[in-house]
Design a protein around this motif. Structure first.
Motif, PDB file in Angstrom:
ATOM      1  N   HIS B  79      23.549 -29.303  -6.142  1.00  0.00           N
ATOM      2  CA  HIS B  79      22.609 -28.191  -5.959  1.00  0.00           C
ATOM      3  C   HIS B  79      23.111 -27.233  -4.868  1.00  0.00           C
ATOM      4  O   HIS B  79      23.074 -26.013  -5.036  1.00  0.00           O
ATOM      5  N   ARG B  82      25.877 -25.144  -6.155  1.00  0.00           N
ATOM      6  CA  ARG B  82      25.393 -24.078  -7.039  1.00  0.00           C
ATOM      7  C   ARG B  82      24.793 -22.925  -6.253  1.00  0.00           C
ATOM      8  O   ARG B  82      24.860 -21.773  -6.678  1.00  0.00           O
ATOM      9  N   LEU B  83      24.181 -23.239  -5.100  1.00  0.00           N
ATOM     10  CA  LEU B  83      23.647 -22.156  -4.275  1.00  0.00           C
ATOM     11  C   LEU B  83      24.774 -21.369  -3.608  1.00  0.00           C
ATOM     12  O   LEU B  83      24.607 -20.198  -3.285  1.00  0.00           O
ATOM     13  N   MET B  87      27.476 -17.111 -10.606  1.00  0.00           N
ATOM     14  CA  MET B  87      28.291 -17.128 -11.819  1.00  0.00           C
ATOM     15  C   MET B  87      27.916 -15.979 -12.751  1.00  0.00           C
ATOM     16  O   MET B  87      26.749 -15.642 -12.924  1.00  0.00           O
ATOM     17  N   LEU B  94      21.335 -12.825 -19.572  1.00  0.00           N
ATOM     18  CA  LEU B  94      20.137 -12.327 -18.889  1.00  0.00           C
ATOM     19  C   LEU B  94      18.930 -12.966 -19.559  1.00  0.00           C
ATOM     20  O   LEU B  94      18.988 -13.352 -20.725  1.00  0.00           O
ATOM     21  N   PHE B  95      17.819 -13.066 -18.814  1.00  0.00           N
ATOM     22  CA  PHE B  95      16.616 -13.647 -19.381  1.00  0.00           C
ATOM     23  C   PHE B  95      15.875 -12.560 -20.157  1.00  0.00           C
ATOM     24  O   PHE B  95      15.343 -11.623 -19.560  1.00  0.00           O
ATOM     25  N   LYS B  98      12.269 -11.238 -19.333  1.00  0.00           N
ATOM     26  CA  LYS B  98      11.974 -10.704 -18.004  1.00  0.00           C
ATOM     27  C   LYS B  98      12.641  -9.333 -17.828  1.00  0.00           C
ATOM     28  O   LYS B  98      13.723  -9.103 -18.353  1.00  0.00           O
ATOM     29  N   GLU B 106      14.240 -13.626  -9.946  1.00  0.00           N
ATOM     30  CA  GLU B 106      13.667 -14.900 -10.398  1.00  0.00           C
ATOM     31  C   GLU B 106      14.096 -16.081  -9.522  1.00  0.00           C
ATOM     32  O   GLU B 106      13.262 -16.850  -9.031  1.00  0.00           O
ATOM     33  N   ALA B 107      15.393 -16.214  -9.318  1.00  0.00           N
ATOM     34  CA  ALA B 107      15.867 -17.369  -8.547  1.00  0.00           C
ATOM     35  C   ALA B 107      15.545 -17.219  -7.062  1.00  0.00           C
ATOM     36  O   ALA B 107      15.344 -18.205  -6.355  1.00  0.00           O
ATOM     37  N   ILE B 110      11.903 -18.602  -7.034  1.00  0.00           N
ATOM     38  CA  ILE B 110      11.578 -20.002  -7.292  1.00  0.00           C
ATOM     39  C   ILE B 110      12.612 -20.977  -6.752  1.00  0.00           C
ATOM     40  O   ILE B 110      12.305 -22.138  -6.574  1.00  0.00           O
ATOM     41  N   VAL B 111      13.818 -20.520  -6.480  1.00  0.00           N
ATOM     42  CA  VAL B 111      14.792 -21.437  -5.879  1.00  0.00           C
ATOM     43  C   VAL B 111      14.791 -21.269  -4.363  1.00  0.00           C
ATOM     44  O   VAL B 111      14.666 -22.228  -3.613  1.00  0.00           O
ATOM     45  N   LYS B 113      12.510 -19.532  -2.727  1.00  0.00           N
ATOM     46  CA  LYS B 113      11.112 -19.405  -2.285  1.00  0.00           C
ATOM     47  C   LYS B 113      10.907 -18.227  -1.326  1.00  0.00           C
ATOM     48  O   LYS B 113      10.189 -18.322  -0.341  1.00  0.00           O
ATOM     49  N   ARG B 155      22.322 -10.074 -10.255  1.00  0.00           N
ATOM     50  CA  ARG B 155      21.494 -11.286 -10.201  1.00  0.00           C
ATOM     51  C   ARG B 155      22.211 -12.400  -9.438  1.00  0.00           C
ATOM     52  O   ARG B 155      21.616 -13.103  -8.626  1.00  0.00           O
ATOM     53  N   ALA B 156      23.510 -12.514  -9.697  1.00  0.00           N
ATOM     54  CA  ALA B 156      24.275 -13.562  -9.011  1.00  0.00           C
ATOM     55  C   ALA B 156      24.461 -13.217  -7.529  1.00  0.00           C
ATOM     56  O   ALA B 156      24.309 -14.072  -6.656  1.00  0.00           O
ATOM     57  N   MET B 159      21.648 -13.852  -4.782  1.00  0.00           N
ATOM     58  CA  MET B 159      21.459 -15.188  -4.201  1.00  0.00           C
ATOM     59  C   MET B 159      22.353 -15.418  -2.994  1.00  0.00           C
ATOM     60  O   MET B 159      22.381 -16.506  -2.442  1.00  0.00           O
TER      61      MET B 159
END
Lengths: 285, 250
Positions: B79, B82-83, B87, B94-95, B98, B106-107, B110-111, B113, B155-156, B159
């Motif tokens: 985990h 991955r943070l 990628m 893409l989602f 959304k 999104e991440a 929820i990832v 927070k 998006r990547a 994070m």
């Protein structure tokens, strides 16, 4: 000169008109047939409220149609939960989860719903009886299990319908989840989402669009199959119709009431469903 | 920044990676080239454990995942890795349910927070960076392929990863849309991001990479500076690949 589109429209209108005519003729023939067997329309008028919603009793609006709808709604919710869990098992590489799921689906789909209802209602109490003999104070010590084995008719009916439809809907859920491309889950995973978050936030919302139409169909089918729980004495629509019919030697009258109500109910549900489907299709993006 | 040690990957009977070792230092841009089926994508996807390596270890920014590591500890390390890595996929991923901004945040929500208002701020700044702030509320289906890939990059990046992994980011694009994605990638490289890029885009490798790795048949055949690899490749297999590839292109 006539506008061709107008002519087409007129033809279409006349087609609809003819179809309506056919329906009316069939209904008319039915009415004629019923008058030949001296169907008592007055009896129907007199009793339908009592049958459908228990008019004049202390149970008014707690039996009949309401029970039918209640059973169907609770059971479809139960079935959705079961189908989702079972689909996860079906998609799992864990042999235990996969095994339980496939066993459940095979067993339930391989046996008649009415047998399942009977086993849950008449069969399980026998297990309770034996356990009570083997284990002293069984019913007091394991009251939860004991209560589950001695479930009353209504919860038994709901349980049976949930189990049954859950098994059939497992495949729907599996297909829906699998229809979402693997890349979606990979992207979510790469962003650090857990498998649960990935399923809940990314995969399921996309799968739902595939799942909703067939679940709607199953809900409509379930409202009709809910009539089967009358055999264990749940006071839903059919049970009441049959009881009143048998007592007055007017079964055709009361059964027609029940049939008519089921018919109206499914037509209404179908209308709602086609609306939802149209909205889903419009939201395509 | 990234250390891959003796990485093996076996798919059934197929030996996809045959003991790869590769080190990438901070701010370095490494391009991995090679034929399809050479294992280059599998190598990239092993770094953030989209593929579980059969053996060998991966270390990203000091977080090491070795085969000895099992159970919960392993999950936690993966985990973390991955943070630390962002990628970008060939087909964007893409989602679709959304909007563009929701894809980017999104991440974060929820990832990581992060509160929504703050996440939106971060998301907007990265959409600005890839030049798509005006598409903020569109849905992915309304974007061109190049725009989709730029959103995926935003998006990547949002994070805040230490390493960016690009898996053939331009292969699914129409030729006229490749440029805009390459430009964004070059900008990311110029800001000092550590990048590992699996690509067929020789011009990007030549202009932007610090090092080029040529893979064939699950092995690294040759690596070196782009000037060296593209002008005077040492290994016969690299020569053959480049000859065919460059000729096929022109």
């Amino acid at each position: 000169m006539t506008d061709p589109s107008l002519a087409v429209r007129r033809l279409a209108r006349s087609f609809v008109f003819k179809v309506i005519l056919v329906w009316l003729v069939i209904l008319g023939c039915g009415g004629l047939g019923f008058s030949l067997i001296r169907l008592n329309v007055g009896f129907i008028g007199e009793w339908w409220r009592f049958i459908v919603y228990g008019e004049g009793t202390s149970d008014v609006w707690r039996v009949g149609l309401i029970t039918t709808v209640f059973i169907s709604v609770i059971s479809i919710i139960g079935a959705i939960i079961l189908a989702f869990l079972s689909a996860l098992g079906r998609l799992s590489r864990n042999p235990l989860a996969y095994g339980i799921s496939t066993f459940y689906v095979s067993l339930i789909r391989g046996t008649p719903l009415i047998v399942q209802i009977f086993i849950l209602y008449f069969g399980l109490p026998q297990i309770n009886q034996q356990l009570a003999k083997l284990i002293p104070n069984f019913e007091q010590q394991f009251s939860l299990l004991s209560n589950l084995l001695l479930l009353p008719a209504l919860p038994t009916g709901i349980l049976a319908l949930s189990l049954n439809y859950g098994a059939y809907m497992t495949e729907v859920f599996r297909a829906g989840i699998q229809s979402v491309s693997k890349g979606q889950a990979e992207a979510a995973t790469a962003l650090g989402m857990t498998p649960g978050q990935t399923m809940w936030r990314i995969v399921l919302p996309q799968a739902i669009r595939i799942i909703i139409p067939p679940v709607g169909n199953d809900f409509i089918a379930m409202t009709k199959d809910s009539a089967l729980v009358s055999v264990i004495g749940v006071q839903e629509l059919l049970w009441r119709a049959q009881k009143v019919g048998v007592q007055n030697f007017r079964s055709m009258e009361t059964l027609l009431i029940a049939a008519g109500i089921y018919w109206v109910l499914t037509i209404a549900l179908q209308a709602i469903q086609s609306r939802i489907e149209k909205r889903l299709a419009r939201g395509d993006r | 920044m990234v250390r891959i040690t003796n990485l093996h990957k076996v798919f059934g009977k197929l030996n996809v990676l045959k003991g790869i070792s590769l080190e990438v230092s901070q701010r370095e841009v490494v391009c991995v080239i090679g034929k399809s089926g050479s294992g280059k994508s599998t190598l990239l996807r092993s770094i953030n454990f989209l593929e579980e390596p059969t053996s060998g270890s991966i270390e990203v920014d000091g977080v090491e995942v070795t085969p000895a590591l099992t159970g919960r500890q392993r999950k936690e390390r993966i985990h973390k890795v991955r943070l630390l890595t962002g990628m970008v996929f060939q087909d964007f991923n893409l989602f679709p349910h959304k909007s563009v901004i929701d894809n980017v945040i999104e991440a974060l929500l929820i990832v990581k927070k992060i509160p929504r208002a703050q996440a939106v701020e971060i998301g907007e700044s990265f959409l600005g960076k890839v030049g798509l702030i005006d598409k903020r509320d569109e849905y992915p289906a309304r974007l061109s392929g190049g725009q989709k890939q730029r959103v995926a990059i935003a998006r990547a990046l949002a994070m805040d990863p230490k390493v960016m992994l690009f898996d053939e980011p331009t292969s699914a694009l129409d030729p006229e849309l490749i440029g805009e994605v390459i430009n964004v990638m070059e900008a990311v490289a110029n800001e000092g991001m550590t990048m590992i890029v699996v690509t067929h885009e020789i011009s990007f490798a030549r202009d932007t990479a610090d090092r080029v790795v040529y893979m064939e048949d699950g092995n690294i055949v040759e690596e070196g500076a782009p000037s060296q690899i593209f002008s005077v490749p040492q290994d016969a297999r690299t020569q053959q690949f480049l000859q065919r590839y460059l000729n096929g292109r022109s």
